[in-house]
Scaffold this motif. Structure first.
Motif, mmCIF file in Angstrom:
data_model
loop_
_atom_site.group_PDB
_atom_site.id
_atom_site.type_symbol
_atom_site.label_atom_id
_atom_site.label_comp_id
_atom_site.label_asym_id
_atom_site.label_seq_id
_atom_site.Cartn_x
_atom_site.Cartn_y
_atom_site.Cartn_z
ATOM 1 N N GLN A 1 80.267 45.690 25.610
ATOM 2 C CA GLN A 1 81.000 46.045 26.830
ATOM 3 C C GLN A 1 81.076 44.854 27.774
ATOM 4 O O GLN A 1 82.034 44.697 28.522
ATOM 5 C CB GLN A 1 80.370 47.266 27.512
ATOM 6 N N TYR A 2 80.074 43.969 27.714
ATOM 7 C CA TYR A 2 80.080 42.737 28.523
ATOM 8 C C TYR A 2 81.281 41.874 28.124
ATOM 9 O O TYR A 2 82.009 41.366 28.980
ATOM 10 C CB TYR A 2 78.766 41.997 28.297
ATOM 11 N N TYR B 1 85.367 47.634 37.056
ATOM 12 C CA TYR B 1 85.448 46.313 37.681
ATOM 13 C C TYR B 1 84.077 45.859 38.160
ATOM 14 O O TYR B 1 83.408 45.065 37.518
ATOM 15 C CB TYR B 1 86.468 46.334 38.823
ATOM 16 N N ALA B 2 83.622 46.360 39.284
ATOM 17 C CA ALA B 2 82.408 45.828 39.888
ATOM 18 C C ALA B 2 81.642 46.936 40.588
ATOM 19 O O ALA B 2 82.177 48.006 40.878
ATOM 20 C CB ALA B 2 82.744 44.712 40.882
ATOM 21 N N TYR B 3 80.395 46.642 40.872
ATOM 22 C CA TYR B 3 79.550 47.550 41.639
ATOM 23 C C TYR B 3 78.914 46.778 42.788
ATOM 24 O O TYR B 3 78.958 45.538 42.821
ATOM 25 C CB TYR B 3 78.477 48.191 40.756
ATOM 26 N N PHE B 4 78.336 47.506 43.731
ATOM 27 C CA PHE B 4 77.649 46.898 44.861
ATOM 28 C C PHE B 4 76.164 47.143 44.668
ATOM 29 O O PHE B 4 75.728 48.281 44.516
ATOM 30 C CB PHE B 4 78.139 47.522 46.172
ATOM 31 N N PHE C 1 73.189 45.336 33.855
ATOM 32 C CA PHE C 1 74.361 44.919 33.079
ATOM 33 C C PHE C 1 75.134 46.135 32.593
ATOM 34 O O PHE C 1 76.355 46.109 32.472
ATOM 35 C CB PHE C 1 73.943 44.082 31.871
ATOM 36 N N ASP C 2 74.408 47.206 32.303
ATOM 37 C CA ASP C 2 75.042 48.400 31.733
ATOM 38 C C ASP C 2 75.867 49.185 32.736
ATOM 39 O O ASP C 2 76.562 50.144 32.366
ATOM 40 C CB ASP C 2 73.969 49.328 31.144
ATOM 41 N N MET C 3 75.826 48.797 34.011
ATOM 42 C CA MET C 3 76.585 49.540 35.031
ATOM 43 C C MET C 3 78.092 49.433 34.826
ATOM 44 O O MET C 3 78.851 50.208 35.386
ATOM 45 C CB MET C 3 76.207 49.048 36.435
#
Length: 317
Positions: free
Chosen positions: A193-194, A276-279, A310-312
């Motif tokens: 997934q990375y 996309y991204a997390y905080f 990383f798994d988020m």
């Protein structure tokens, strides 16, 4: 109307042109991240209403490791190294085929930079084929003259510094290779997934991080209180906090937001939703230095915690 505070870098003091450039670069990267990660607005409102402060502990960046063309940690880190950052510690994530280095500026109040790279040669042949196909279309790497200009910013005019800043921002925000095929993306995601994330997002910031220690108000003075407040505000959070009470580093995060990313399907460009991204939230506590006996705040990272974070960005397909 509630006044939302400025970004986390505006209040940091800069002593010279290089430090101003760094803070301006972080602010520009923050602007795009903030516009896409809606949960940041909930956090900023929470901070404002509590009378707390917000310090960005670190940003995280992802990349592929490749020999030809040259890609990986070094191709990204050199921008920061030209601005005074230096490697502080290395990490290995064996089951995810990742290596990472975090970089620290001599000015301790400046955010850390955590850069990871995927050891592409460890993936299965079909995954390597997809990644190498993308890398064949990789744009030209930044020339050494660009790094020289960054290193000598004090000799440059304001207009030259502004142009260099735009070039640096574009490096992170623009996809460095051709838009991928949807079928390739979905296949690659089954193996890593990375890898799939990097294929569609390139060198965009994966996350910014609030340092809990900077809040300095009783209502938000630990990671549990801040997490609970965000949950009450409707922000979906990671199920567990990484690190038990008393640990020198504790971390958690919002869930990653979904955004539409461009892909090719049957020769035509379309868009599909992708993480996309997390905080992230990080609480750094003190530990006793065995050499000096002094209590110091832990400034590094812990491999097992980072592995779970990383798994988020996993996505169900």
């Amino acid at each position: 109307m509630t006044q939302i505070p400025l970004g986390p870098h505006h209040a940091l003091h800069s002593k010279n042109a290089s430090e101003r450039f760094i803070l301006n670069l972080f602010d520009r990267l923050w602007e795009k991240f903030r516009s896409r990660v809606s949960y940041v607005n909930n956090y900023e409102t929470l901070i404002h209403e509590a009378g707390a402060s917000f310090f960005n502990d670190h940003i995280a960046l992802r990349t592929f490791c490749s020999q030809n063309p040259l890609a990986g940690i070094s191709s990204i880190s050199r921008i920061f190294e030209a601005l005074g950052y230096r490697g502080a510690d290395c990490y290995n994530f064996e089951d995810k085929h990742l290596s990472a280095i975090y970089f620290q500026h001599p000015q301790p109040s400046f955010p850390k930079v955590f850069i990871s790279e995927l050891r592409t040669w460890e993936l299965k042949p079909s995954s390597k084929h997809i990644i190498h196909g993308a890398l064949k279309t990789h744009r030209t790497n930044l020339p050494e003259s660009f790094l020289t200009d960054l290193h000598h910013l004090k000799t440059k005019s304001e207009s030259s510094r502004a142009s260099l800043l735009e070039e640096a921002v574009e490096f992170f925000h623009e996809l460095p290779w051709h838009i991928p095929e949807k079928s390739d993306l979905l296949e690659l995601n089954l193996d890593s997934q990375y890898a799939a994330w990097v294929l569609v997002h390139g060198y965009n910031v994966n996350h910014f991080t609030s340092l809990i220690n900077s809040h300095k108000v009783p209502a938000l003075d630990d990671i549990e209180k801040t997490t609970d407040a965000l949950l009450k505000a409707g922000v979906p959070m990671k199920k567990e906090i990484e690190g038990v009470r008393g640990s020198k580093l504790r971390q958690t995060a919002t869930e990653a937001v979904l955004i539409d990313v461009p892909v090719l399907e049957n020769g035509k460009m379309t868009k599909i939703p992708w993480t996309y991204a997390y905080f992230e939230l990080a609480q750094r506590d003190t530990f006793k230095d065995l050499g000096t006996g002094k209590l110091l705040r832990y400034e590094g990272f812990l491999g097992p915690q980072a592995t779970n974070l990383f798994d988020m960005t996993k996505i169900a397909t």
